[in-house]
Design a protein around this motif. Structure first.
Motif, PDB file in Angstrom:
ATOM      1  N   SER A 128      -4.057 -15.671  -1.649  1.00 46.35           N
ATOM      2  CA  SER A 128      -2.886 -16.398  -1.171  1.00 46.35           C
ATOM      3  C   SER A 128      -1.939 -15.373  -0.263  1.00 46.35           C
ATOM      4  CB  SER A 128      -1.803 -16.960  -2.031  1.00 46.35           C
ATOM      5  OG  SER A 128      -1.265 -15.955  -2.941  1.00 46.35           O
ATOM      6  N   GLU A 129      -1.204 -15.881   0.480  1.00 44.62           N
ATOM      7  CA  GLU A 129      -0.154 -14.992   1.272  1.00 44.62           C
ATOM      8  C   GLU A 129       0.593 -14.071   0.452  1.00 44.62           C
ATOM      9  OE1 GLU A 129       0.595 -14.065   4.500  1.00 44.62           O
ATOM     10  OE2 GLU A 129      -1.211 -15.226   5.445  1.00 44.62           O
ATOM     11  N   ARG A 130       0.936 -14.750  -0.764  1.00 43.29           N
ATOM     12  CA  ARG A 130       1.850 -14.125  -1.731  1.00 43.29           C
ATOM     13  C   ARG A 130       0.896 -12.861  -2.422  1.00 43.29           C
ATOM     14  NH1 ARG A 130       5.514 -16.424  -6.692  1.00 43.29           N
ATOM     15  NH2 ARG A 130       6.032 -14.365  -7.521  1.00 43.29           N
ATOM     16  N   ASP A 131      -0.523 -13.256  -2.572  1.00 40.78           N
ATOM     17  CA  ASP A 131      -1.116 -12.185  -3.058  1.00 40.78           C
ATOM     18  C   ASP A 131      -1.221 -10.784  -2.143  1.00 40.78           C
ATOM     19  OD1 ASP A 131      -1.881 -13.636  -5.274  1.00 40.78           O
ATOM     20  OD2 ASP A 131      -3.656 -14.539  -4.360  1.00 40.78           O
ATOM     21  N   LEU A 132      -1.236 -11.041  -1.045  1.00 42.96           N
ATOM     22  CA  LEU A 132      -1.337  -9.964   0.067  1.00 42.96           C
ATOM     23  C   LEU A 132      -0.011  -9.280   0.315  1.00 42.96           C
ATOM     24  CD1 LEU A 132      -3.381  -8.431   1.891  1.00 42.96           C
ATOM     25  CD2 LEU A 132      -2.019  -9.584   3.789  1.00 42.96           C
ATOM     26  N   GLU A 133       1.152 -10.068   0.111  1.00 44.50           N
ATOM     27  CA  GLU A 133       2.300  -9.550   0.321  1.00 44.50           C
ATOM     28  C   GLU A 133       2.737  -8.750  -0.884  1.00 44.50           C
ATOM     29  OE1 GLU A 133       5.365  -8.203   2.102  1.00 44.50           O
ATOM     30  OE2 GLU A 133       4.343  -9.896   3.146  1.00 44.50           O
ATOM     31  N   GLU A 134       2.154  -8.973  -1.820  1.00 47.24           N
ATOM     32  CA  GLU A 134       2.668  -8.064  -3.252  1.00 47.24           C
ATOM     33  C   GLU A 134       1.471  -6.856  -3.018  1.00 47.24           C
ATOM     34  OE1 GLU A 134       1.671 -10.648  -6.494  1.00 47.24           O
ATOM     35  OE2 GLU A 134       3.538 -11.409  -6.022  1.00 47.24           O
ATOM     36  N   ILE A 135       0.452  -6.838  -2.564  1.00 49.33           N
ATOM     37  CA  ILE A 135      -0.373  -5.834  -2.503  1.00 49.33           C
ATOM     38  C   ILE A 135       0.269  -4.867  -1.474  1.00 49.33           C
ATOM     39  CG2 ILE A 135      -2.844  -5.237  -1.512  1.00 49.33           C
ATOM     40  CD1 ILE A 135      -3.867  -7.430  -2.982  1.00 49.33           C
ATOM     41  N   THR A 136       0.615  -5.644  -0.215  1.00 47.00           N
ATOM     42  CA  THR A 136       1.270  -4.718   0.741  1.00 47.00           C
ATOM     43  C   THR A 136       2.545  -3.950   0.403  1.00 47.00           C
ATOM     44  OG1 THR A 136       0.251  -6.343   2.506  1.00 47.00           O
ATOM     45  CG2 THR A 136       2.129  -4.919   3.125  1.00 47.00           C
ATOM     46  N   GLU A 137       3.353  -4.685  -0.386  1.00 47.65           N
ATOM     47  CA  GLU A 137       4.605  -4.064  -0.899  1.00 47.65           C
ATOM     48  C   GLU A 137       3.885  -2.728  -1.859  1.00 47.65           C
ATOM     49  OE1 GLU A 137       8.640  -5.169  -3.398  1.00 47.65           O
ATOM     50  OE2 GLU A 137       7.076  -6.563  -3.195  1.00 47.65           O
ATOM     51  N   LEU A 138       3.046  -3.114  -2.461  1.00 47.67           N
ATOM     52  CA  LEU A 138       2.758  -1.878  -3.572  1.00 47.67           C
ATOM     53  C   LEU A 138       2.150  -0.629  -2.630  1.00 47.67           C
ATOM     54  CD1 LEU A 138       1.007  -3.829  -6.608  1.00 47.67           C
ATOM     55  CD2 LEU A 138       3.246  -2.461  -6.660  1.00 47.67           C
ATOM     56  N   ARG A 139       1.383  -1.095  -1.716  1.00 47.28           N
ATOM     57  CA  ARG A 139       0.948   0.245  -0.864  1.00 47.28           C
ATOM     58  C   ARG A 139       2.136   0.795  -0.303  1.00 47.28           C
ATOM     59  NH1 ARG A 139      -3.845  -1.003   2.834  1.00 47.28           N
ATOM     60  NH2 ARG A 139      -3.564   1.233   3.005  1.00 47.28           N
ATOM     61  N   ARG A 140       2.871   0.253   0.358  1.00 46.25           N
ATOM     62  CA  ARG A 140       4.165   0.737   0.998  1.00 46.25           C
ATOM     63  C   ARG A 140       4.752   1.507   0.080  1.00 46.25           C
ATOM     64  NH1 ARG A 140       5.439  -4.409   3.803  1.00 46.25           N
ATOM     65  NH2 ARG A 140       6.513  -4.850   1.747  1.00 46.25           N
ATOM     66  N   LEU A 141       4.970   1.163  -1.204  1.00 41.06           N
ATOM     67  CA  LEU A 141       5.931   1.917  -2.093  1.00 41.06           C
ATOM     68  C   LEU A 141       5.127   3.224  -2.848  1.00 41.06           C
ATOM     69  CD1 LEU A 141       7.148  -0.863  -4.407  1.00 41.06           C
ATOM     70  CD2 LEU A 141       8.776   0.467  -2.762  1.00 41.06           C
ATOM     71  N   ILE A 142       3.725   3.034  -2.665  1.00 40.65           N
ATOM     72  CA  ILE A 142       2.904   4.002  -3.194  1.00 40.65           C
ATOM     73  C   ILE A 142       2.588   5.149  -2.070  1.00 40.65           C
ATOM     74  CG2 ILE A 142       0.971   4.951  -4.289  1.00 40.65           C
ATOM     75  CD1 ILE A 142       1.358   2.121  -5.980  1.00 40.65           C
ATOM     76  N   GLU A 143       1.875   4.544  -1.197  1.00 32.47           N
ATOM     77  CA  GLU A 143       1.151   5.351  -0.023  1.00 32.47           C
ATOM     78  C   GLU A 143       2.183   6.132   0.950  1.00 32.47           C
ATOM     79  OE1 GLU A 143      -2.761   4.390   1.425  1.00 32.47           O
ATOM     80  OE2 GLU A 143      -2.497   2.410   0.502  1.00 32.47           O
ATOM     81  N   VAL A 144       3.035   5.414   1.219  1.00 30.28           N
ATOM     82  CA  VAL A 144       3.990   6.059   2.432  1.00 30.28           C
ATOM     83  C   VAL A 144       4.935   7.343   1.783  1.00 30.28           C
ATOM     84  CG1 VAL A 144       6.109   5.546   3.951  1.00 30.28           C
ATOM     85  CG2 VAL A 144       4.389   3.780   3.767  1.00 30.28           C
ATOM     86  N   PRO A 145       5.357   7.183   0.768  1.00 28.63           N
ATOM     87  CA  PRO A 145       6.030   8.371   0.428  1.00 28.63           C
ATOM     88  C   PRO A 145       5.169   9.489   0.077  1.00 28.63           C
ATOM     89  CG  PRO A 145       6.316   6.586  -1.166  1.00 28.63           C
ATOM     90  CD  PRO A 145       5.851   5.965   0.137  1.00 28.63           C
TER      91      PRO A 145
END
Length: 225
Positions: free
Chosen positions: A85-102
């Protein structure tokens, strides 16, 4: 519902690791690239014929993917790709932002330039795969790049978390972007982040990584049409 995976372009597999592991990884790549479609039932014998192996390691690999929630078994028929679902991907994207970016931003240090330069051939391989519309090649090189870059942080658990998150994504829009000649734009971001890291430019690395993750989310949102 269909039962055949025509046109997936699945590779023949060898003996360097177990057939089960090789098949599972190849299927994950096809799932992420959107080559295997939700709602389609894929039979182990048909997939096995494409891989050039017996049906047993394919069934075992599909059962592994079922445990990960990527596919579901269909009695006496095969396996159906799970819908995200869109929610599934939004949650995956949020986790990637929180982990990978910093994590990537903290790596920025011109003194580590040799480490980053070692990844440049892989970044260029991603660009080349995009130009020749090799979606599975793109997905595999992209995953290797991100995991090897994150591995420079020295945190193996972090790398494994991202590996699992990436395995759950679906990039249905990849083919459409490739057909329009736009996939190379996403590919070049790998080279750009390396350039920023070599310069020791933490802000640029953070900006490029943030944009890249959002870019890939947009590709998923292009949908499986």
């Amino acid at each position: 519902m269909g039962t055949g995976p025509e046109g997936l372009g699945l590779p023949a597999v060898g003996e360097r690791q177990s057939l089960r592991e090789q098949v599972a990884q190849a299927l994950r790549s096809a799932l992420v690239a959107g080559e295997m479609r939700p709602g389609v039932v894929y039979s182990a014998p048909v997939l096995a014929a494409q891989f050039g192996v017996s049906a047993t390691p394919v069934r075992e690999a599909m059962l592994d993917l079922a445990k990960e929630g990527l596919v579901e078994a269909v009695r006496n028929k095969g396996f159906r790709v799970s819908v995200m679902s869109e929610r599934d991907l939004e949650e995956i994207t949020e986790l990637r932002r929180l982990i990978e970016v910093p994590t990537v931003a903290r790596l920025a240090d011109s003194g580590r330039a040799p480490d980053f330069q070692e990844l440049r051939p892989l970044a260029q391989e991603i660009v080349a795969a995009a130009r020749r519309t090799d979606l599975l090649g793109y997905v595999n090189a992209d995953l290797r790049f991100h995991l090897e870059l994150l591995a420079l942080s020295g945190n193996a658990h972090l790398v494994e978390v991202i590996r699992n998150l990436r395995g759950r994504a679906r990039l249905y829009g990849l083919k459409g972007l490739a057909d329009r000649g736009l996939l190379a734009d996403a590919a070049r971001e790998h080279v750009e982040v390396l350039d920023a890291l070599v310069r020791g430019d933490r802000q640029a690395a953070e900006r490029i990584m943030t944009h890249h993750i959002e870019h890939m989310r947009g590709i998923w949102s292009s949908g499986p049409g």
